[in-house]
Design a protein around this motif. Structure first.
Motif, PDB file in Angstrom:
ATOM      1  N   GLY A  74       0.816  -1.210   0.000  1.00 54.52           N
ATOM      2  CA  GLY A  74       0.000   0.000   0.000  1.00 54.52           C
ATOM      3  C   GLY A  74       0.845   1.253   0.000  1.00 54.52           C
ATOM      4  O   GLY A  74       0.572   2.206  -0.746  1.00 54.52           O
ATOM      5  N   ILE A  75       1.897   1.273   0.822  1.00 56.53           N
ATOM      6  CA  ILE A  75       2.803   2.423   0.860  1.00 56.53           C
ATOM      7  C   ILE A  75       3.497   2.598  -0.479  1.00 56.53           C
ATOM      8  O   ILE A  75       3.623   3.721  -0.997  1.00 56.53           O
ATOM      9  CB  ILE A  75       3.836   2.234   1.988  1.00 56.53           C
ATOM     10  N   ARG A  76       3.928   1.502  -1.073  1.00 56.03           N
ATOM     11  CA  ARG A  76       4.592   1.566  -2.385  1.00 56.03           C
ATOM     12  C   ARG A  76       3.688   2.209  -3.420  1.00 56.03           C
ATOM     13  O   ARG A  76       4.133   3.054  -4.220  1.00 56.03           O
ATOM     14  CB  ARG A  76       4.985   0.155  -2.805  1.00 56.03           C
ATOM     15  N   ASP A  77       2.391   1.868  -3.403  1.00 58.12           N
ATOM     16  CA  ASP A  77       1.500   2.418  -4.418  1.00 58.12           C
ATOM     17  C   ASP A  77       1.156   3.873  -4.143  1.00 58.12           C
ATOM     18  O   ASP A  77       0.916   4.648  -5.079  1.00 58.12           O
ATOM     19  CB  ASP A  77       0.245   1.557  -4.531  1.00 58.12           C
ATOM     20  N   VAL A  78       1.130   4.288  -2.880  1.00 57.44           N
ATOM     21  CA  VAL A  78       0.956   5.713  -2.584  1.00 57.44           C
ATOM     22  C   VAL A  78       2.149   6.498  -3.127  1.00 57.44           C
ATOM     23  O   VAL A  78       1.989   7.577  -3.730  1.00 57.44           O
ATOM     24  CB  VAL A  78       0.788   5.941  -1.071  1.00 57.44           C
ATOM     25  N   LYS A  79       3.355   5.984  -2.939  1.00 55.71           N
ATOM     26  CA  LYS A  79       4.534   6.641  -3.509  1.00 55.71           C
ATOM     27  C   LYS A  79       4.442   6.710  -5.025  1.00 55.71           C
ATOM     28  O   LYS A  79       4.777   7.728  -5.642  1.00 55.71           O
ATOM     29  CB  LYS A  79       5.798   5.880  -3.104  1.00 55.71           C
ATOM     30  N   LEU A  80       3.977   5.627  -5.638  1.00 55.29           N
ATOM     31  CA  LEU A  80       3.832   5.599  -7.091  1.00 55.29           C
ATOM     32  C   LEU A  80       2.839   6.663  -7.546  1.00 55.29           C
ATOM     33  O   LEU A  80       3.065   7.364  -8.552  1.00 55.29           O
ATOM     34  CB  LEU A  80       3.374   4.203  -7.525  1.00 55.29           C
ATOM     35  N   LEU A  81       1.749   6.809  -6.820  1.00 54.18           N
ATOM     36  CA  LEU A  81       0.751   7.822  -7.171  1.00 54.18           C
ATOM     37  C   LEU A  81       1.303   9.230  -7.000  1.00 54.18           C
ATOM     38  O   LEU A  81       0.955  10.131  -7.773  1.00 54.18           O
ATOM     39  CB  LEU A  81      -0.505   7.637  -6.313  1.00 54.18           C
ATOM     40  N   ARG A  82       2.141   9.446  -6.017  1.00 56.21           N
ATOM     41  CA  ARG A  82       2.772  10.766  -5.867  1.00 56.21           C
ATOM     42  C   ARG A  82       3.688  11.056  -7.053  1.00 56.21           C
ATOM     43  O   ARG A  82       3.679  12.164  -7.606  1.00 56.21           O
ATOM     44  CB  ARG A  82       3.569  10.824  -4.564  1.00 56.21           C
ATOM     45  N   GLN A  83       4.475  10.064  -7.433  1.00 59.26           N
ATOM     46  CA  GLN A  83       5.460  10.269  -8.492  1.00 59.26           C
ATOM     47  C   GLN A  83       4.825  10.349  -9.876  1.00 59.26           C
ATOM     48  O   GLN A  83       5.254  11.144 -10.710  1.00 59.26           O
ATOM     49  CB  GLN A  83       6.473   9.121  -8.464  1.00 59.26           C
ATOM     50  N   ARG A  84       3.818   9.535 -10.118  1.00 61.34           N
ATOM     51  CA  ARG A  84       3.275   9.392 -11.473  1.00 61.34           C
ATOM     52  C   ARG A  84       1.963  10.134 -11.703  1.00 61.34           C
ATOM     53  O   ARG A  84       1.625  10.435 -12.841  1.00 61.34           O
ATOM     54  CB  ARG A  84       3.036   7.911 -11.796  1.00 61.34           C
ATOM     55  N   ALA A  85       1.205  10.392 -10.633  1.00 60.46           N
ATOM     56  CA  ALA A  85      -0.131  10.966 -10.807  1.00 60.46           C
ATOM     57  C   ALA A  85      -0.361  12.230  -9.994  1.00 60.46           C
ATOM     58  O   ALA A  85      -1.469  12.756  -9.985  1.00 60.46           O
ATOM     59  CB  ALA A  85      -1.189   9.916 -10.451  1.00 60.46           C
ATOM     60  N   GLY A  86       0.667  12.718  -9.298  1.00 63.28           N
ATOM     61  CA  GLY A  86       0.547  13.983  -8.587  1.00 63.28           C
ATOM     62  C   GLY A  86      -0.206  13.944  -7.283  1.00 63.28           C
ATOM     63  O   GLY A  86      -0.691  14.976  -6.800  1.00 63.28           O
ATOM     64  N   LEU A  87      -0.314  12.770  -6.657  1.00 70.20           N
ATOM     65  CA  LEU A  87      -1.022  12.679  -5.389  1.00 70.20           C
ATOM     66  C   LEU A  87      -0.303  13.489  -4.308  1.00 70.20           C
ATOM     67  O   LEU A  87       0.916  13.434  -4.177  1.00 70.20           O
ATOM     68  CB  LEU A  87      -1.129  11.212  -4.946  1.00 70.20           C
ATOM     69  N   GLY A  88      -1.081  14.220  -3.544  1.00 67.48           N
ATOM     70  CA  GLY A  88      -0.582  14.952  -2.386  1.00 67.48           C
ATOM     71  C   GLY A  88      -1.688  15.053  -1.361  1.00 67.48           C
ATOM     72  O   GLY A  88      -2.836  14.650  -1.610  1.00 67.48           O
ATOM     73  N   ARG A  89      -1.403  15.647  -0.216  1.00 69.89           N
ATOM     74  CA  ARG A  89      -2.371  15.667   0.875  1.00 69.89           C
ATOM     75  C   ARG A  89      -3.596  16.526   0.562  1.00 69.89           C
ATOM     76  O   ARG A  89      -4.645  16.359   1.187  1.00 69.89           O
ATOM     77  CB  ARG A  89      -1.701  16.162   2.164  1.00 69.89           C
ATOM     78  N   ARG A  90      -3.496  17.431  -0.405  1.00 63.17           N
ATOM     79  CA  ARG A  90      -4.646  18.281  -0.754  1.00 63.17           C
ATOM     80  C   ARG A  90      -5.490  17.708  -1.894  1.00 63.17           C
ATOM     81  O   ARG A  90      -6.454  18.343  -2.325  1.00 63.17           O
ATOM     82  CB  ARG A  90      -4.157  19.670  -1.135  1.00 63.17           C
ATOM     83  N   LYS A  91      -5.151  16.534  -2.357  1.00 60.86           N
ATOM     84  CA  LYS A  91      -5.826  15.966  -3.530  1.00 60.86           C
ATOM     85  C   LYS A  91      -6.998  15.070  -3.138  1.00 60.86           C
ATOM     86  O   LYS A  91      -7.050  14.498  -2.051  1.00 60.86           O
ATOM     87  CB  LYS A  91      -4.836  15.171  -4.371  1.00 60.86           C
TER      88      LYS A  91
END
Length: 238
Positions: free
Chosen positions: A37-54
């Motif tokens: 789960g942590i790995r995929d959150v990192k992937l979403l940050r790097q590839r899809a722009g996920l952040g705490r305001r999203k």
């Protein structure tokens, strides 16, 4: 909050029992489940722009593996919305992971593998243009072409103009357009309705293009059981 917890506290967030963890033996160990789960959150940050305001939509959330990753790595995002057709998995996530930033919705869409008596619609519970990041792991992997096209149209509608969708699918070059449970594929035995649906890459990408999505990134065969990763954007925003 640090980028990676120095020592992973498995007791910090509730974990579903093994029988509810989609992915089978891959997630038998608690640490493997949480770290995925942590790995995929990192992937979403790097590839899809996920952040705490999203605003994050987890389509096919199961028992909340990604939500658990969000809680461990980010604490929360502006809105995490998990959606699934499987009542037991969704119910566990709703009972144990819900908070002011985290919610779950059970839907009743038809899928021959996971919800054969469901309704034949392509609805996803989100307003048009309201999703900054959409995550869908191993969902298109269990759908035939008409359903991929129908849901891709919905995804194109609910993504924000600058939103991104990170999804996985079984795709290969120079194979038949769409095959359910292909024999001798990836040295695995596929059985039962929609266990594996494999697409020819150009055919699959044309389906999503016609639906209103454009491929931003493609990584072949590195995800669970040999699935490939896609990042899509809205075609009308390019």
């Amino acid at each position: 909050m640090t980028d990676t917890p120095a020592a992973l506290d498995l007791a910090a967030v509730p974990l579903p029992p093994y029988r509810l963890r989609m992915g089978g033996a891959h997630f038998k160990r608690d640490a493997d489940f949480v770290e995925a789960g942590i790995r995929d959150v990192k992937l979403l940050r790097q590839r899809a722009g996920l952040g705490r305001r999203k605003r994050l939509l987890d389509w096919g959330c199961g028992a909340g593996r990604l939500a658990i990753g969000v809680k461990h790595l980010l604490g929360n995002v502006a809105d995490y919305h998990g959606v699934d057709v499987q009542p037991e998995l969704l119910g566990w996530a709703k009972d144990h992971l819900t908070d002011e930033h985290t919610r779950f919705t059970l839907v009743d869409q038809h899928n021959a593998r996971y919800n054969p008596d469901g309704q034949a619609t392509y609805d996803i519970p989100a307003e048009p243009g309201s999703v900054d990041v959409l995550y869908s792991y191993s969902v298109f992997s269990h759908m035939l072409a008409d359903d991929v096209a129908g849901y891709a149209r919905t995804i194109a509608r609910i993504l924000a103009p600058e939103g991104r969708a990170l999804m996985t699918a079984f795709v290969e070059e120079d194979v038949p357009d769409c095959v359910e449970n292909p024999t001798d594929y990836l040295k695995l035995e596929w059985k039962g309705a929609l266990h594996c649906v494999r697409f020819e890459r150009r055919y699959f990408e044309q389906l999503v293009w016609d639906a209103g999505l454009v491929v931003e990134e493609f990584v072949h065969g590195r995800e669970t059981d040999g699935q490939s990763m896609y990042v899509f954007a809205r075609r009308d925003s390019r």
